[in-house]
Design an enzyme around this catalytic site. Structure first.
Site, mmCIF file in Angstrom:
data_model
loop_
_atom_site.group_PDB
_atom_site.id
_atom_site.type_symbol
_atom_site.label_atom_id
_atom_site.label_comp_id
_atom_site.label_asym_id
_atom_site.label_seq_id
_atom_site.Cartn_x
_atom_site.Cartn_y
_atom_site.Cartn_z
ATOM 1 N N HIS A 42 0.804 -1.172 -0.021
ATOM 2 C CA HIS A 42 0.264 0.210 -0.028
ATOM 3 C C HIS A 42 1.243 1.288 -0.163
ATOM 4 C CE1 HIS A 42 -1.633 2.899 2.675
ATOM 5 N NE2 HIS A 42 -2.126 3.052 1.975
ATOM 6 N N HIS A 116 2.621 10.910 -0.752
ATOM 7 C CA HIS A 116 1.465 10.421 0.813
ATOM 8 C C HIS A 116 1.097 11.577 0.814
ATOM 9 C CE1 HIS A 116 0.016 7.878 3.300
ATOM 10 N NE2 HIS A 116 -0.947 8.158 2.857
#
Length: 319
Positions: A42, A116
């Protein structure tokens, strides 16, 4: 990363998860990849976040991008992987979650990064070249690359540039999207890269559409398990890839402060405490329903890849 695992008495021993697909018993060779358990990571590029980057998310922290300590906190709670992409693949990860963005005012209009919370240091084309090089060295390992988000893409021009780069780079290794791929069919055709592109702009037979990703949207592993269980019972697709995301997710509201203000803690530490429980849930879930791609934070943790790969043996291979 090298590990050892017994796949059943009398069967060949898997001595390295670097090439685990090529080591699978014949019973698994003709099963659609949609039905195999495949380990994934992920936010695969989050190990590479740039402390000097501006803050992309969460929105409420963007005005504080110039403050170093704020960027440091964002980075500490945005890193979900500890190893680079090549080491993730060496460890047995076969699905990569690649979230892409363009920096505003970049002098190069087609230069792209992953992100991110912050942008990565390394650009997209460099990482994709590294992945292509790995795929060439491991022709029997099937890689699934899920490209998504595309923050800062102003028009279709950038999408077209990226897709054309992907098609040129991976070339004949790309598995066409109308196929029902199996290990054997990919090996026979010499194709070992599947690219999923989560945007309506693409209309290319070599590029797959969005892969459904189920996740718990919580920092509580019990809530993650409950939500995943409900989603898999209600909406699990058949005849296509889908992802069961074990990842923990920080709240989008002020509740996030309960975590990020823990000065001696980090997201990685929270994940380490939660992952054994989540992996136990996966093993129990696999006995009740079909599991496909399982994506995790800290995907190179010792137990993650072996746990997911062994689900295939327990489901399809008779002892």
């Amino acid at each position: 990363m090298t590990k050892s695992a017994e796949e059943g008495e009398g069967r060949r021993e898997v001595t390295s998860y670097c090439d685990w697909m090529s080591k699978q018993p014949p019973e698994l060779h003709n099963i659609p990849l949609f039905n195999l358990a495949i380990p994934g990571s992920h936010d695969s590029m989050s190990y590479d976040l740039d402390i000097n980057s501006s803050i992309i998310e969460p929105d409420r922290l963007k005005p504080f991008s110039n403050i170093y300590c704020v960027r440091k906190i964002v980075r500490k709670w945005a890193i979900t992987q500890e190893e680079n992409v090549t080491k993730q693949l060496d460890a047995g990860v076969r699905y990569l979650d690649l979230r892409i963005a363009r920096k505003p005012n970049d002098t190069n209009p087609t230069r792209l990064y992953f992100y991110h919370g912050l942008y990565t240091q390394t650009d997209v084309e460099t990482v994709l070249k590294d992945i292509n090089e790995w795929a060439e060295k491991h022709p029997k390992e099937i890689l699934i690359l899920a490209l998504s988000h595309f923050k800062g893409f102003d028009d279709a021009t950038i999408h077209n540039h990226l897709i054309n780069f992907i098609k040129t780079l991976f070339g004949a290794k790309l598995v066409p999207r109308k196929a029902t791929p199996t290990l054997k069919s990919c090996w026979d055709q010499g194709r070992n890269v599947i690219v999923s592109y989560d945007h309506r702009v693409h209309q290319h037979p070599e590029i797959w559409s969005k892969i459904t990703y189920y996740y718990g949207n919580s920092m509580d592993p019990t809530k993650v398990e409950t939500t995943l269980d409900q989603n898999l019972k209600r909406a699990r697709p058949s005849g296509s890839f889908f992802v069961c995301g074990l990842n923990l997710t920080l709240p989008e509201d002020a509740g996030a402060l309960c975590y990020v203000l823990r000065l001696c803690d980090s997201l990685a530490n929270v994940i380490r405490r939660s992952l054994p429980k989540l992996l136990q849930w996966v093993k129990e879930q696999a006995e009740k329903t079909q599991i496909n791609i399982v994506a995790s934070d800290l995907a190179t943790t010792d137990d993650f890849v072996p746990t997911i790969v062994k689900l295939n043996i327990s489901r399809y291979v008779k002892a």
